[in-house]
Write a protein that holds these residues in place. Structure first.
Motif, PDB file in Angstrom:
ATOM      1  N   ASP A 138       5.651  41.708   9.565  1.00  6.38           N
ATOM      2  CA  ASP A 138       5.876  40.333   9.804  1.00  6.38           C
ATOM      3  C   ASP A 138       7.318  40.168  10.623  1.00  6.38           C
ATOM      4  OD1 ASP A 138       7.756  40.323   7.773  1.00  6.38           O
ATOM      5  OD2 ASP A 138       6.455  39.250   6.484  1.00  6.38           O
ATOM      6  N   ARG A 139       7.448  38.727  10.988  1.00  8.93           N
ATOM      7  CA  ARG A 139       8.881  38.537  11.778  1.00  8.93           C
ATOM      8  C   ARG A 139       9.811  39.133  10.836  1.00  8.93           C
ATOM      9  NH1 ARG A 139      12.512  37.410  13.299  1.00  8.93           N
ATOM     10  NH2 ARG A 139      13.631  36.295  14.913  1.00  8.93           N
ATOM     11  N   ASP A 140       9.885  38.889   9.585  1.00 12.59           N
ATOM     12  CA  ASP A 140      11.250  39.140   9.004  1.00 12.59           C
ATOM     13  C   ASP A 140      11.385  40.626   8.656  1.00 12.59           C
ATOM     14  OD1 ASP A 140      11.683  36.667   8.340  1.00 12.59           O
ATOM     15  OD2 ASP A 140      10.985  36.532   6.331  1.00 12.59           O
ATOM     16  N   ASP A 141      10.185  41.602   8.840  1.00 10.28           N
ATOM     17  CA  ASP A 141      10.116  42.906   8.674  1.00 10.28           C
ATOM     18  C   ASP A 141      10.716  43.404   9.894  1.00 10.28           C
ATOM     19  OD1 ASP A 141       9.005  43.049   6.326  1.00 10.28           O
ATOM     20  OD2 ASP A 141       6.898  42.958   6.867  1.00 10.28           O
ATOM     21  N   VAL A 142      10.583  42.910  10.969  1.00  9.02           N
ATOM     22  CA  VAL A 142      11.117  43.095  12.457  1.00  9.02           C
ATOM     23  C   VAL A 142      12.416  43.231  12.416  1.00  9.02           C
ATOM     24  CG1 VAL A 142      11.099  42.583  14.922  1.00  9.02           C
ATOM     25  CG2 VAL A 142       8.844  42.746  13.740  1.00  9.02           C
TER      26      VAL A 142
END
Length: 475
Positions: A138-142
């Motif tokens: 997800d966006r936080d993982d990126v």
């Protein structure tokens, strides 16, 4: 254009006009003739020699051909004091690179299962544009990946300590998520573990020739062994980073753009906010590319376990190298040690034995250099050569190098004929697009054996082993 042979396979374009240094071409006469026929490659290496702070000479390697601003196969090292950083010297696919995995299998173990293998790999590894990734993110993982690269993959259970130890830079550069444009981050979500399109590939190979027994043993390679080569990069995220920073440089330095021999050489002076923001964003994209190749490694390990019963930990990373990057390194120039920013655009780092940045496991042998050919032709593993620091800022070629444009290749070849011919040679190919197969036909590339012969003879990358394709998947 004046060009002089100064030694065997070494040509020089003398300094003239706005050039700050001469330009060096490392090529045999046949490879040089291809560059002459193309026309713009030699002009580009000459233009690169005008960059502020450039040291010794602008370099084009044996696989050199036309690129964006810089030639592909280009190397330029600029002084950290008074130099500049140019996105054209890195490329749109930041940290496009190659990794090789060794398996415990011999060719006889997979023979007869090639079609099952290519189908399973194709099912597990998303190919083409916007097809998702093997690892869900997800966006936080990126953000985590942009900052920590392979370390994030290790923390999340997608890598081993040994994987990090066998990556250039340990799979992490000082990336800053805050410097990466939001549009780029959005393009990275759900793309971790995806092959992409164009010349990217995942290929199962058979080691057919070993030229240096001791070094091959140090790398864990043996004749008839099965290895896997992965060629991919930072996907749409890296492309967006490059695109947006080029636009920013053009906005902030309009007078500079007007003065350049080619506006695609646009740069920012090292130390300026624009330059440092780009460098942090570029390093973040490089971290993303390492994570992307690592995710595909996990897919390969799964496929071999399912089909051949191999333990996942038995499919080991030999090495991972990037060939679109700019990094700070120390080199000797005119007898003086200098801190330089080395741009490698379609060029592979090739540090020799004993260099402190070569992983401890390979320090006595030299850094592994992974040099893919084209679909249906040989690929190579080299070792960083003793003369690489002297001649090419510790660099050598990154592949065969294109000979024909993609448009021309599609006119000259058809996917059906190519796949049938390759199948007759024992190479199983599966691709999302027939156009991709035609674009990547072996005839669209230079002779990889000749590229490697020049590298080996110059001593910038020496031959260790040669591999032949068994199964290939493409976007």
């Amino acid at each position: 254009m004046e060009i002089t042979e100064v030694a065997e396979d070494v040509y020089e374009i003398p300094r003239s006009g706005d050039m700050r240094v001469p330009a060096r071409v490392y090529a045999s006469e046949p490879l040089l003739e291809k560059m002459r026929e193309e026309g713009q490659t030699l002009e580009q290496v000459r233009n690169v020699a005008t960059l502020p702070g450039i040291q010794k000479y602008s370099v084009v390697l044996p696989d050199g051909h036309l690129g964006y601003g810089f030639p592909i196969g280009g190397v330029a090292a600029v002084d950290m004091d008074g130099g500049a950083i140019s996105p054209g010297g890195i490329g749109f696919d930041i940290n496009c690179g190659v990794r090789v995995l060794r398996t415990p299998l011999d060719y006889g173990d997979v023979r007869g299962s090639e079609e099952d293998l290519v189908e399973r790999l194709y099912d597990l590894v998303p190919c083409g544009l916007g097809k998702g990734g093997y690892v869900r993110t997800d966006r936080d993982d990126v953000d985590g990946i942009l900052e920590r690269g392979m370390e994030w993959m290790l923390e999340e259970g997608h890598a081993t300590e040994a994987d990090l130890e066998h990556c250039e830079e340990g799979g992490r550069l000082p990336g800053d998520p805050d410097a990466v444009p939001e549009n780029a981050k959005k393009r990275g979500v759900k793309q971790v573990g995806s092959l992409g399109s164009g010349n990217h590939f995942l290929e199962v190979q058979r080691v057919t020739d070993v030229y240096d027994d001791a070094t091959a043993a140090a790398y864990g390679l043996r004749e008839d062994g099965v290895v896997v080569m992965i060629h991919s990069g930072s996907r749409g995220l890296g492309h967006q980073v490059c695109q947006e920073y080029i636009r920013r440089f053009e906005r902030e330095y309009p007078d500079l753009v007007d003065s350049l021999p080619d506006r695609q050489l646009v740069y920012a002076p090292i130390g300026d906010d624009a330059a440092e923001d780009y460098r942090r964003a570029m390093y973040g994209a490089a971290n993303f590319a390492w994570a992307n190749r690592q995710a595909m490694t996990q897919a390969v390990r799964r496929a071999f376990r399912e089909l051949f019963g191999t333990a996942e930990e038995s499919v080991e990373l030999v090495y991972d190298v990037c060939h679109n990057i700019a990094k700070e390194e120390t080199h000797e120039v005119d007898g003086e040690r200098k801190d330089l920013l080395v741009h490698r655009k379609g060029a592979t780092r090739a540090f020799p034995a004993g260099h402190p940045q070569v992983p401890p496991a390979y320090r006595d042998a030299g850094q592994p250099v992974l040099l893919p050919g084209s679909m249906g032709t040989h690929s190579y593993v080299l070792a960083g050569g003793e003369r690489s620091m002297e001649l090419s800022f510790g660099s050598t070629a990154h592949g065969a190098g294109r000979l024909k444009s993609r448009t021309q290749a599609k006119k000259d070849y058809t996917a059906g004929d190519l796949k049938q011919r390759l199948r007759g040679e024992g190479v199983y190919v599966k691709a999302r697009s027939g156009a991709t197969v035609a674009e990547e036909a072996p005839g669209a590339y230079k002779d990889v054996d000749e590229v490697v012969r020049v590298s080996d003879r110059l001593g910038i990358g020496t031959k260790v082993a040669r591999m032949r394709p068994v199964a290939n998947i493409k976007g």
